[in-house]
Structures are given as structure tokens and as C-alpha cells.
Scaffold this motif. Sequence first.
Motif, PDB file in Angstrom:
ATOM      1  N   PHE A 162      71.471  63.768  28.921  1.00 35.30           N
ATOM      2  CA  PHE A 162      72.625  63.022  29.439  1.00 35.30           C
ATOM      3  C   PHE A 162      73.535  63.986  30.189  1.00 35.30           C
ATOM      4  CE2 PHE A 162      75.428  64.725  26.171  1.00 35.30           C
ATOM      5  CZ  PHE A 162      74.536  65.027  25.152  1.00 35.30           C
ATOM      6  N   ASP A 163      74.446  63.427  31.007  1.00 30.09           N
ATOM      7  CA  ASP A 163      75.245  64.215  31.955  1.00 30.09           C
ATOM      8  C   ASP A 163      76.724  64.127  31.610  1.00 30.09           C
ATOM      9  OD1 ASP A 163      72.984  64.686  33.991  1.00 30.09           O
ATOM     10  OD2 ASP A 163      72.984  62.505  33.740  1.00 30.09           O
ATOM     11  N   ASN A 178      78.223  60.449  32.536  1.00 26.80           N
ATOM     12  CA  ASN A 178      77.808  59.715  33.736  1.00 26.80           C
ATOM     13  C   ASN A 178      77.007  60.663  34.616  1.00 26.80           C
ATOM     14  OD1 ASN A 178      78.241  57.074  35.223  1.00 26.80           O
ATOM     15  ND2 ASN A 178      78.792  58.521  36.842  1.00 26.80           N
ATOM     16  N   HIS A 179      76.065  60.127  35.364  1.00 28.72           N
ATOM     17  CA  HIS A 179      75.278  61.030  36.202  1.00 28.72           C
ATOM     18  C   HIS A 179      76.009  61.430  37.479  1.00 28.72           C
ATOM     19  CE1 HIS A 179      72.444  62.256  39.337  1.00 28.72           C
ATOM     20  NE2 HIS A 179      71.987  62.991  38.354  1.00 28.72           N
ATOM     21  N   ASP A 180      76.404  60.458  38.262  1.00 36.87           N
ATOM     22  CA  ASP A 180      76.976  60.771  39.577  1.00 36.87           C
ATOM     23  C   ASP A 180      78.403  61.302  39.434  1.00 36.87           C
ATOM     24  OD1 ASP A 180      74.611  59.908  40.613  1.00 36.87           O
ATOM     25  OD2 ASP A 180      75.381  57.993  41.365  1.00 36.87           O
ATOM     26  N   SER A 181      78.862  61.948  40.498  1.00 33.39           N
ATOM     27  CA  SER A 181      80.227  62.493  40.483  1.00 33.39           C
ATOM     28  C   SER A 181      81.273  61.393  40.618  1.00 33.39           C
ATOM     29  CB  SER A 181      80.392  63.511  41.612  1.00 33.39           C
ATOM     30  OG  SER A 181      80.112  62.886  42.851  1.00 33.39           O
ATOM     31  N   ALA A 193      70.626  51.241  30.135  1.00 33.88           N
ATOM     32  CA  ALA A 193      71.110  51.715  31.437  1.00 33.88           C
ATOM     33  C   ALA A 193      71.217  53.226  31.343  1.00 33.88           C
ATOM     34  CB  ALA A 193      72.476  51.114  31.756  1.00 33.88           C
ATOM     35  N   GLN A 194      71.160  53.891  32.482  1.00 29.31           N
ATOM     36  CA  GLN A 194      71.226  55.354  32.491  1.00 29.31           C
ATOM     37  C   GLN A 194      72.508  55.829  31.812  1.00 29.31           C
ATOM     38  OE1 GLN A 194      70.658  57.018  36.387  1.00 29.31           O
ATOM     39  NE2 GLN A 194      68.753  55.913  36.716  1.00 29.31           N
ATOM     40  N   ASN A 195      72.355  56.811  30.940  1.00 34.28           N
ATOM     41  CA  ASN A 195      73.496  57.442  30.266  1.00 34.28           C
ATOM     42  C   ASN A 195      74.335  56.464  29.438  1.00 34.28           C
ATOM     43  OD1 ASN A 195      73.392  60.278  30.863  1.00 34.28           O
ATOM     44  ND2 ASN A 195      73.769  59.746  32.993  1.00 34.28           N
TER      45      ASN A 195
END
Length: 261
Positions: A60-61, A73-76, A40-42
Motif C-alpha cells: 500500500f502507498d 492512496n496511490h496517486d499524488s 478497490a486499490q488501497n
Amino acid sequence: MKFIRLLNTALFGLGLCSLAFAAEPLVVAHRGYWKTDGSAQNSLRAIVKADSVGCFGSEFDVWITGDDSLVVNHDSSINDIVIETATAREVLSQKLENGEYVPTLDAYFRQARNLPGLRLICELKPHVSNEREAKAIKGILELAHKYQLEDRIDYITFSRNGFVQLCKEVPEGTPVYYLTGDFIPEQIKFYKGSGIDYSLWTMRRHPEWFDECHKLGLKVNVWTVNDPADMQWCIDHGADFITTNEPEVLQNLLKTASEIK
Ligand code: MG
């Protein structure tokens, strides 16, 4: 493949990579290699997967929570929980698509310690204020030091403030790239950045920036390049890195090209 990657990683650390493999861009998995089973992402799994297929780097974020914990995590927000104002407890209890919980940056770095051939492309997300970004940068650099990862990390950010601050505060020789696309190469050089990490759309509008960057001693990363024709365009223009959701597609393209040569 593994040998070439380790050589690239070693040469990159010495600032010699572009001399050794100028013609071939290095493959960066965007948010890890997540388009594969169990990933999964991140997620922590995503960096293991990126490493397992021989990516040069894995992106990665990073956010800092309202109570000063660094999380990946990507989104805020995640499941309507706004990371910047939430507690770590709230954020870390959320699950990713593969069933993992949202990882802390500490857990991410601990996992990365076991993947010595993988470069870490750490994106500082733009926060609500310069003060929050300063706090995030301080925490990230302390964690990198704690896990002795300082010579394996590139920093990237869309935040102008974050970019300028990172350029000032990272250990000497640590690469810092800017993502937004609104600085010309000379401005990146002025702030002592390492290069541009711009969208494919931006680079299509400014293909001259490949050469301008290289003449200034800067590197060029292009994101997020998933189509083989676009990958080939970046290769033909001399991209130093390509960030992609399809690392194996890019690897196969590069392999085929080197076999034809
Ligand atoms: Mg990112």
C-alpha cells in the motif's frame, strides 16, 4: 496454505525465510487484492481480501497531507485534490471506487492488527522535499510502534532520500527495499538496504541482478507481474517475492509447479 504462510511469516521475521523456501517466491498483492468484488486499490477491503486468499504480503502507498496526516492512496492527487498540499479533511472525504473513503494510515494499521498472518509492504511515496519525507517517516514509524506492527512491516520507496533515511531510522532488522531501479545491488548493500524491489522491465534488462543480490545477502522482489509467462520467468530466476495485481493467478501457478515436483 495458511500454515505455510504463517510459517513463512514467522521464519521471515527471523531472517530464515530464504533458507526454508528458497525455490518459491512469496506472493505480494499490489495495492492490496483489489481485482475482486467489493474491493478497490488501497482500500481497507483490499488488505482483508489479500489476507483471505493467503497472500504473504499486501502492498500500500502512504502520503502525508499538508496538515501532517498520513493517508493511504496511490496517486499524488485524488479527484483533483493534491494530497501533499490538502488538508486531511479534504482528502479523507474522497471516496474510493468501492464506496469506502480514503483511509488514514491509522485505520489501515488498525485493520492490519486483525490480520496477523499478513505482512505489510508499506510504500513511502516520494514527497516534495526531504523535510516532508522525514515527517512522513517519523509518523509512519510512530504509528507502527503504536500498533505493535514493527516486526510485520517491510518499507519500500522510489525516493532515494526516503530509502537512505528509512535504512537509518527503521528498527534494527526491518527490511527496506528500493524501487527505482537505478542502484546496482552493491549500492543497496552500501546503504544497508535489504534488497531490490524493481520493475519487471528493469529485471529483464538486468537478470544478473538476481544472483548478484543473493550473493550479497540481498533479496529480490519484482513488480508488477500480472502475466503467467512473466511470473514463470521471475520464478525461474529465483525471485524472492513477486508483487502482482493477480495474486490468485500466481498462487495457482506456484501450486501447479509444486504438484508437478
Ligand atoms: Mg505502490
